[in-house]
Design a protein around this motif. Sequence first.
Motif, PDB file in Angstrom:
ATOM      1  N   GLY A  16     -73.155   5.647  33.601  1.00  0.00           N
ATOM      2  CA  GLY A  16     -74.041   5.190  32.525  1.00  0.00           C
ATOM      3  C   GLY A  16     -75.302   6.041  32.507  1.00  0.00           C
ATOM      4  O   GLY A  16     -76.255   5.763  33.238  1.00  0.00           O
ATOM      5  N   CYS A  17     -75.288   7.122  31.715  1.00  0.00           N
ATOM      6  CA  CYS A  17     -76.426   8.055  31.745  1.00  0.00           C
ATOM      7  C   CYS A  17     -77.451   7.730  30.655  1.00  0.00           C
ATOM      8  O   CYS A  17     -77.553   8.435  29.646  1.00  0.00           O
ATOM      9  N   VAL A  40     -72.620  14.716  38.522  1.00  0.00           N
ATOM     10  CA  VAL A  40     -71.833  14.415  37.321  1.00  0.00           C
ATOM     11  C   VAL A  40     -72.250  13.040  36.812  1.00  0.00           C
ATOM     12  O   VAL A  40     -72.913  12.281  37.521  1.00  0.00           O
ATOM     13  N   GLY A  41     -71.864  12.740  35.584  1.00  0.00           N
ATOM     14  CA  GLY A  41     -72.191  11.439  35.030  1.00  0.00           C
ATOM     15  C   GLY A  41     -71.087  10.987  34.101  1.00  0.00           C
ATOM     16  O   GLY A  41     -70.098  11.700  33.889  1.00  0.00           O
ATOM     17  N   SER A  42     -71.262   9.768  33.581  1.00  0.00           N
ATOM     18  CA  SER A  42     -70.334   9.291  32.557  1.00  0.00           C
ATOM     19  C   SER A  42     -71.148   8.654  31.441  1.00  0.00           C
ATOM     20  O   SER A  42     -72.218   8.073  31.688  1.00  0.00           O
ATOM     21  N   HIS A  43     -70.644   8.815  30.235  1.00  0.00           N
ATOM     22  CA  HIS A  43     -71.297   8.174  29.088  1.00  0.00           C
ATOM     23  C   HIS A  43     -70.285   7.984  27.968  1.00  0.00           C
ATOM     24  O   HIS A  43     -69.478   8.890  27.708  1.00  0.00           O
ATOM     25  N   PRO A  44     -70.320   6.808  27.282  1.00  0.00           N
ATOM     26  CA  PRO A  44     -69.315   6.577  26.235  1.00  0.00           C
ATOM     27  C   PRO A  44     -69.518   7.418  24.974  1.00  0.00           C
ATOM     28  O   PRO A  44     -68.559   7.678  24.257  1.00  0.00           O
ATOM     29  N   PHE A  61     -68.650  12.965  31.923  1.00  0.00           N
ATOM     30  CA  PHE A  61     -67.324  12.531  31.492  1.00  0.00           C
ATOM     31  C   PHE A  61     -67.427  11.309  30.582  1.00  0.00           C
ATOM     32  O   PHE A  61     -68.400  10.559  30.642  1.00  0.00           O
ATOM     33  N   GLU A  62     -66.366  11.100  29.813  1.00  0.00           N
ATOM     34  CA  GLU A  62     -66.308   9.890  28.987  1.00  0.00           C
ATOM     35  C   GLU A  62     -65.870   8.720  29.862  1.00  0.00           C
ATOM     36  O   GLU A  62     -66.299   7.579  29.673  1.00  0.00           O
ATOM     37  N   ASN A  63     -65.028   9.051  30.851  1.00  0.00           N
ATOM     38  CA  ASN A  63     -64.389   8.028  31.660  1.00  0.00           C
ATOM     39  C   ASN A  63     -65.153   7.809  32.980  1.00  0.00           C
ATOM     40  O   ASN A  63     -65.396   8.762  33.724  1.00  0.00           O
ATOM     41  N   MET A  99     -73.862   6.173  41.639  1.00  0.00           N
ATOM     42  CA  MET A  99     -75.092   5.557  41.147  1.00  0.00           C
ATOM     43  C   MET A  99     -74.738   4.629  39.985  1.00  0.00           C
ATOM     44  O   MET A  99     -74.214   5.091  38.965  1.00  0.00           O
ATOM     45  N   LEU A 100     -75.001   3.339  40.130  1.00  0.00           N
ATOM     46  CA  LEU A 100     -74.741   2.394  39.040  1.00  0.00           C
ATOM     47  C   LEU A 100     -76.019   2.269  38.214  1.00  0.00           C
ATOM     48  O   LEU A 100     -77.013   1.700  38.678  1.00  0.00           O
ATOM     49  N   THR A 101     -75.993   2.827  36.998  1.00  0.00           N
ATOM     50  CA  THR A 101     -77.218   2.878  36.177  1.00  0.00           C
ATOM     51  C   THR A 101     -76.969   2.312  34.778  1.00  0.00           C
ATOM     52  O   THR A 101     -77.482   2.836  33.786  1.00  0.00           O
ATOM     53  N   VAL A 102     -76.135   1.277  34.708  1.00  0.00           N
ATOM     54  CA  VAL A 102     -75.829   0.647  33.412  1.00  0.00           C
ATOM     55  C   VAL A 102     -76.633  -0.641  33.235  1.00  0.00           C
ATOM     56  O   VAL A 102     -77.262  -1.125  34.167  1.00  0.00           O
ATOM     57  N   LYS A 103     -76.572  -1.203  32.053  1.00  0.00           N
ATOM     58  CA  LYS A 103     -77.248  -2.476  31.784  1.00  0.00           C
ATOM     59  C   LYS A 103     -76.481  -3.606  32.485  1.00  0.00           C
ATOM     60  O   LYS A 103     -75.253  -3.526  32.648  1.00  0.00           O
ATOM     61  N   PRO A 104     -77.192  -4.676  32.854  1.00  0.00           N
ATOM     62  CA  PRO A 104     -76.549  -5.752  33.616  1.00  0.00           C
ATOM     63  C   PRO A 104     -75.307  -6.344  32.938  1.00  0.00           C
ATOM     64  O   PRO A 104     -74.310  -6.645  33.604  1.00  0.00           O
ATOM     65  N   GLN A 105     -75.334  -6.459  31.601  1.00  0.00           N
ATOM     66  CA  GLN A 105     -74.207  -7.108  30.913  1.00  0.00           C
ATOM     67  C   GLN A 105     -72.915  -6.283  30.973  1.00  0.00           C
ATOM     68  O   GLN A 105     -71.837  -6.807  30.726  1.00  0.00           O
ATOM     69  N   ARG A 106     -73.031  -4.991  31.297  1.00  0.00           N
ATOM     70  CA  ARG A 106     -71.844  -4.129  31.381  1.00  0.00           C
ATOM     71  C   ARG A 106     -71.280  -4.092  32.800  1.00  0.00           C
ATOM     72  O   ARG A 106     -70.200  -3.547  33.026  1.00  0.00           O
ATOM     73  N   LEU A 107     -72.046  -4.578  33.750  1.00  0.00           N
ATOM     74  CA  LEU A 107     -71.721  -4.294  35.147  1.00  0.00           C
ATOM     75  C   LEU A 107     -70.370  -4.822  35.608  1.00  0.00           C
ATOM     76  O   LEU A 107     -69.599  -4.084  36.235  1.00  0.00           O
ATOM     77  N   SER A 108     -70.053  -6.082  35.295  1.00  0.00           N
ATOM     78  CA  SER A 108     -68.831  -6.641  35.900  1.00  0.00           C
ATOM     79  C   SER A 108     -67.586  -5.882  35.438  1.00  0.00           C
ATOM     80  O   SER A 108     -66.695  -5.593  36.241  1.00  0.00           O
ATOM     81  N   ALA A 109     -67.543  -5.495  34.157  1.00  0.00           N
ATOM     82  CA  ALA A 109     -66.379  -4.729  33.671  1.00  0.00           C
ATOM     83  C   ALA A 109     -66.309  -3.370  34.371  1.00  0.00           C
ATOM     84  O   ALA A 109     -65.229  -2.907  34.754  1.00  0.00           O
ATOM     85  N   ILE A 110     -67.467  -2.748  34.579  1.00  0.00           N
ATOM     86  CA  ILE A 110     -67.488  -1.415  35.206  1.00  0.00           C
ATOM     87  C   ILE A 110     -67.086  -1.499  36.684  1.00  0.00           C
ATOM     88  O   ILE A 110     -66.356  -0.642  37.186  1.00  0.00           O
TER      89      ILE A 110
END
Length: 301
Positions: A16-17, A40-44, A61-63, A99-110
């Motif tokens: 989650g960049c 490296v990073g990932s972003h949708p 990466f996308e994934n 590094m987990l850098t996403v918003k809290p609401q996305r975390l469990s799926a990630i």
Amino acid sequence: MIRSDALNGARLSFIGCGVMAEAIIAGLLSKNLVKPEQVVGSHPRSERREELQEKYGIRVFENNREAVGHHTRAASVGTTVAEHATSASDKEAGSSIVMLTVKPQRLSAILAELREVVQPHQLVISIVAGARVETIADALQNRSIARAMPNTPAQIGEGMTVWTATPEVDEAQQAQIHAVFGALGSEMHVEEERMIDMATALSATGPTYTFLMMEALIDAGVHMGFSRHVAEELVLQTMLGSVLFARESRKHPAELRNMVTSPGGTSAEAIYQMEKGGLRTVLSKAVWAAYQKATALGKKV
Ligand SMILES: NC(=O)c1ccc[n+]([C@@H]2O[C@H](COP(=O)([O-])OP(=O)(O)OC[C@H]3O[C@@H](n4cnc5c(N)ncnc54)[C@H](OP(=O)(O)O)[C@@H]3O)[C@@H](O)[C@H]2O)c1
């Protein structure tokens, strides 16, 4: 204490960049703590991936699984944890950081997505607000977890980050965490996780208290008749100078305040009004309310 070689050879995967991931990446690169090929990073979104690739020369990466797998030698997407444990050396896994850098609401799926690719002893660092160490450890089946709480001035390298780590995080990994957050400004290790909620209320929410006071003082200047840009300059430099003075003199704030409070003078008059209005109590209540909110949100994430 930050060791400049702590991240030598380490490989970092940012999941989650967004704003904070970019601040960390920019800080690490500008301080020469890592080279672009170590990150490296990932972003949708493709525009964001291209933007980061162009700006920092890193692969995005996308994934999410691919971003983690890229750095763990045997971690082809879809390989199971058990397969990793036997196929990749622990040392290889140990020097690559998720590094987990996403918003809290996305975390469990990630976390569910990454469970199969994160290796058992791989260091996982989360800055996700409210997400408990136990939640991440259980979801990833990994005990080497660090949880950190930065603040917004991190975006200009003047942040305050408070972090904690599980006992499984070894000394070399702790040195890596010091280096990662040192790239954002000041960083502090705390032993207890509840102190992360406390820091959320004090240092992570801190810029909110400061900006509100800044705004109120600027408005007061305009009320007296200064033009807005003059009032802004006077307030910002006064706040900055006061902070630097307090830090350099190492005196208690009350002592510094007494130094400018002459009998029957302007400061005495202003202090009387601030105490009468309950400013000290309001600030204390605000911090306490933020702490309670951080604790409650943590139970939800
Ligand atoms: N900002 C701060 O000062 C601060 C301070 C302390 C803690 N934190 C914590 O740090 C975390 C990140 O904050 P932030 O301000 O950097 O947020 P942000 O800018 O929204 O970054 C998160 C990024 O993740 C991307 N994303 C969305 N879904 C994803 C998915 N399924 N897989 C991978 N990436 C995905 C988002 O893409 P889109 O742009 O397309 O949505 C966004 O770019 C949050 O948990 C926050 O609580 C932030």
